[in-house]
Write a protein that holds these residues in place. Structure first.
Motif, mmCIF file in Angstrom:
data_model
loop_
_atom_site.group_PDB
_atom_site.id
_atom_site.type_symbol
_atom_site.label_atom_id
_atom_site.label_comp_id
_atom_site.label_asym_id
_atom_site.label_seq_id
_atom_site.Cartn_x
_atom_site.Cartn_y
_atom_site.Cartn_z
ATOM 1 N N ALA A 67 10.881 2.247 -1.719
ATOM 2 C CA ALA A 67 11.335 2.109 -3.210
ATOM 3 C C ALA A 67 12.674 2.441 -3.321
ATOM 4 O O ALA A 67 13.548 2.016 -4.218
ATOM 5 N N ASP A 68 13.239 3.205 -2.101
ATOM 6 C CA ASP A 68 14.640 3.744 -2.489
ATOM 7 C C ASP A 68 15.806 2.588 -1.754
ATOM 8 O O ASP A 68 16.880 3.039 -1.981
ATOM 9 N N GLY A 69 15.270 1.415 -1.236
ATOM 10 C CA GLY A 69 16.098 0.642 -0.494
ATOM 11 C C GLY A 69 16.362 0.521 1.085
ATOM 12 O O GLY A 69 17.078 -0.160 1.484
ATOM 13 N N THR A 70 15.780 1.958 1.405
ATOM 14 C CA THR A 70 15.932 1.968 2.784
ATOM 15 C C THR A 70 14.926 1.376 3.514
ATOM 16 O O THR A 70 13.967 0.654 2.964
ATOM 17 N N GLY A 71 15.059 1.727 4.902
ATOM 18 C CA GLY A 71 13.956 1.266 5.801
ATOM 19 C C GLY A 71 13.602 -0.348 5.983
ATOM 20 O O GLY A 71 14.725 -1.097 5.703
ATOM 21 N N GLU A 72 12.379 -0.764 6.043
ATOM 22 C CA GLU A 72 12.116 -2.142 6.400
ATOM 23 C C GLU A 72 10.745 -2.419 6.007
ATOM 24 O O GLU A 72 9.716 -1.608 5.894
ATOM 25 N N PRO A 73 10.306 -3.832 5.637
ATOM 26 C CA PRO A 73 9.124 -4.072 5.162
ATOM 27 C C PRO A 73 8.144 -3.954 6.355
ATOM 28 O O PRO A 73 8.428 -4.006 7.601
ATOM 29 N N ARG A 74 6.861 -3.540 5.912
ATOM 30 C CA ARG A 74 5.652 -3.264 6.654
ATOM 31 C C ARG A 74 4.497 -4.321 6.313
ATOM 32 O O ARG A 74 4.096 -4.019 5.092
ATOM 33 N N LEU A 75 4.025 -4.859 7.292
ATOM 34 C CA LEU A 75 2.639 -5.525 6.793
ATOM 35 C C LEU A 75 1.556 -4.543 6.943
ATOM 36 O O LEU A 75 1.141 -3.871 7.681
ATOM 37 N N LEU A 76 0.740 -4.669 5.720
ATOM 38 C CA LEU A 76 -0.186 -3.923 5.459
ATOM 39 C C LEU A 76 -1.616 -4.575 5.445
ATOM 40 O O LEU A 76 -2.455 -4.138 6.108
ATOM 41 N N ALA A 77 -1.549 -5.817 5.122
ATOM 42 C CA ALA A 77 -2.880 -6.704 5.176
ATOM 43 C C ALA A 77 -2.682 -8.199 5.275
ATOM 44 O O ALA A 77 -2.084 -8.712 4.277
ATOM 45 N N ALA A 78 -3.127 -8.565 6.342
ATOM 46 C CA ALA A 78 -2.646 -9.854 6.824
ATOM 47 C C ALA A 78 -3.960 -10.715 5.494
ATOM 48 O O ALA A 78 -5.095 -10.209 5.736
ATOM 49 N N GLY A 79 -3.499 -11.869 5.190
ATOM 50 C CA GLY A 79 -4.546 -12.714 4.218
ATOM 51 C C GLY A 79 -4.777 -11.720 3.097
ATOM 52 O O GLY A 79 -6.207 -11.719 2.854
ATOM 53 N N GLY A 80 -3.989 -11.213 2.250
ATOM 54 C CA GLY A 80 -4.366 -10.624 1.175
ATOM 55 C C GLY A 80 -3.486 -10.686 0.273
ATOM 56 O O GLY A 80 -2.251 -11.260 0.025
ATOM 57 N N SER A 81 -3.843 -10.419 -1.218
ATOM 58 C CA SER A 81 -2.846 -10.300 -2.479
ATOM 59 C C SER A 81 -3.586 -9.462 -3.489
ATOM 60 O O SER A 81 -4.462 -8.839 -3.113
ATOM 61 N N SER A 82 -2.648 -9.141 -4.630
ATOM 62 C CA SER A 82 -3.179 -8.371 -5.474
ATOM 63 C C SER A 82 -3.419 -6.944 -5.045
ATOM 64 O O SER A 82 -4.528 -6.465 -5.331
ATOM 65 N N PRO A 83 -2.298 -6.175 -4.365
ATOM 66 C CA PRO A 83 -2.685 -4.863 -3.759
ATOM 67 C C PRO A 83 -2.890 -3.880 -4.991
ATOM 68 O O PRO A 83 -1.950 -4.133 -5.927
ATOM 69 N N VAL A 84 -3.599 -2.932 -4.782
ATOM 70 C CA VAL A 84 -3.462 -1.494 -5.623
ATOM 71 C C VAL A 84 -4.086 -0.479 -4.870
ATOM 72 O O VAL A 84 -4.990 -0.709 -4.274
ATOM 73 N N ALA A 85 -3.423 0.463 -5.059
ATOM 74 C CA ALA A 85 -3.741 1.964 -4.303
ATOM 75 C C ALA A 85 -4.686 2.673 -5.247
ATOM 76 O O ALA A 85 -4.301 2.899 -6.317
ATOM 77 N N VAL A 86 -5.826 2.969 -4.795
ATOM 78 C CA VAL A 86 -6.942 3.582 -5.688
ATOM 79 C C VAL A 86 -7.175 4.836 -4.919
ATOM 80 O O VAL A 86 -7.305 5.001 -3.728
ATOM 81 N N ARG A 87 -7.018 5.925 -5.894
ATOM 82 C CA ARG A 87 -7.136 7.579 -5.148
ATOM 83 C C ARG A 87 -8.476 7.905 -5.618
ATOM 84 O O ARG A 87 -8.996 7.697 -6.483
#
Length: 327
Positions: free
Chosen positions: A307-327
């Motif tokens: 979120a700070d503008g650094t780094g690079e994109p990383r693939l989390l889930a191929a063939g997915g949408s509507s992501p949400v982190a649940v703890r």
């Protein structure tokens, strides 16, 4: 007499042909628009396990990635859009038939339905407040893309504490530039809630411009804070907003992901260089998740970026949408 019979036969045949064509068109339209088979969650699939929850594009059902590198777990409900927080989840399903309609399903942590609302339009955005008390969804009433000029949205807010449903927030008194704004073309979408279960942020479009607005449910008011902010997503610490910013008139790549610091109203682009047409989700206070058109024939893939503008994109889930982190 024979001529009269012949004329009658011709008329009957013409009517049957026209009727058959009309019925065929209706059947074809409904068949073409029919969504995937709708299903409830399997009994063993709940929100009790932490991880990344998302819509699996291949099945149309919610899946879970338990941890980095672990295989996805399937068996969630069928949803076109999904989000979860607190003790509740929101599942948007497109109903079969024409005109287009959306069923908004409120689910508990075992993903069992506790309430349902049907609204006109195509499922588009879904959000739940951190407490699980407030839910919001947006449906396209006309068209299916923000990249076109001929679209209309309907955004609803449901308060589970009182059971009160605001069918459309378009009537909320709106202030732009310090003056009360009145216009027939006002459209809201992409609500995101603050932790106090009262304030919210959203996009409003009017007179060819988009604005980030801050809303107050108790006072029933909204004020514009900044132009060119779409699909806002409030960070868990409530200090920043991830959003898509229009950076080009090219309809193939009009947006880029940004983060706005609410304290100083300073913004910066994220490291994702592709055009993102999604309401990003904060996976934690330092990471943003979002969907992009998929590769290798997939409908969409889920990526993350710092979120700070650094780094690079990383693939989390191929063939997915509507992501949400649940703890």
């Amino acid at each position: 007499m024979k001529a009269a019979h012949l004329r009658l036969a011709v008329v009957v045949i013409a009517v049957l042909v026209l009727a058959g064509g009309s019925l065929g068109y209706v059947w074809h339209a409904r068949h073409r628009e029919r969504p995937p088979q709708q299903a409830a969650a399997d009994g063993s699939f709940t929100l009790d396990e932490p991880g990344l929850y998302f819509r699996d594009s291949a099945t149309g059902r919610v899946a879970r990635l338990p941890a980095r590198g672990a295989p996805r777990v399937t068996g969630g409900p069928s949803c076109d859009r999904f989000y979860a927080a607190g003790e509740r989840a929101l599942c948007l399903r497109r109903l079969p038939g024409l005109p287009a309609r959306t069923r908004a399903l409120v689910l508990d942590r075992r993903l069992r339905e506790v309430r349902g609302v049907t609204v006109p339009g195509i499922p588009n955005r879904a959000r739940v407040s951190a407490s699980g008390h407030l839910l919001s969804w947006t449906a396209f009433a006309v068209g299916d893309s923000y990249a076109t000029s001929g679209f209309s949205t309907r955004t609803s807010v449901l308060d589970l504490r009182t059971g009160y449903l605001i069918k459309s927030i378009e009537d909320i008194p709106l202030t732009i530039g310090g003056a009360r704004h009145h216009a027939p073309d006002v459209n809201y979408w992409g609500v995101t809630f603050a932790r106090d279960d009262n304030r919210f942020y959203a996009t409003v479009s009017t007179r060819g411009r988009t604005h980030l607005v801050e809303g107050d449910l108790r006072d029933w008011s909204a004020k514009a804070l900044r132009e060119n902010v779409e699909c806002p997503s409030l960070s868990p610490d409530n200090t920043r907003i991830a959003f898509k910013k229009k950076v080009s008139d090219d309809p193939r790549a009009p947006w880029r992901l940004y983060v706005l610091d609410l304290a100083g109203m300073r913004e910066h682009p994220l490291a994702e260089s592709h055009s993102v047409d999604d309401q990003a989700a904060w996976l934690d206070d330092s990471t943003v998740g979002y969907a992009l058109p998929g590769r290798e024939g997939r409908t969409s893939d889920i990526w993350s970026v710092p979120a700070d503008g650094t780094g690079e994109p990383r693939l989390l889930a191929a063939g997915g949408s509507s992501p949400v982190a649940v703890r």
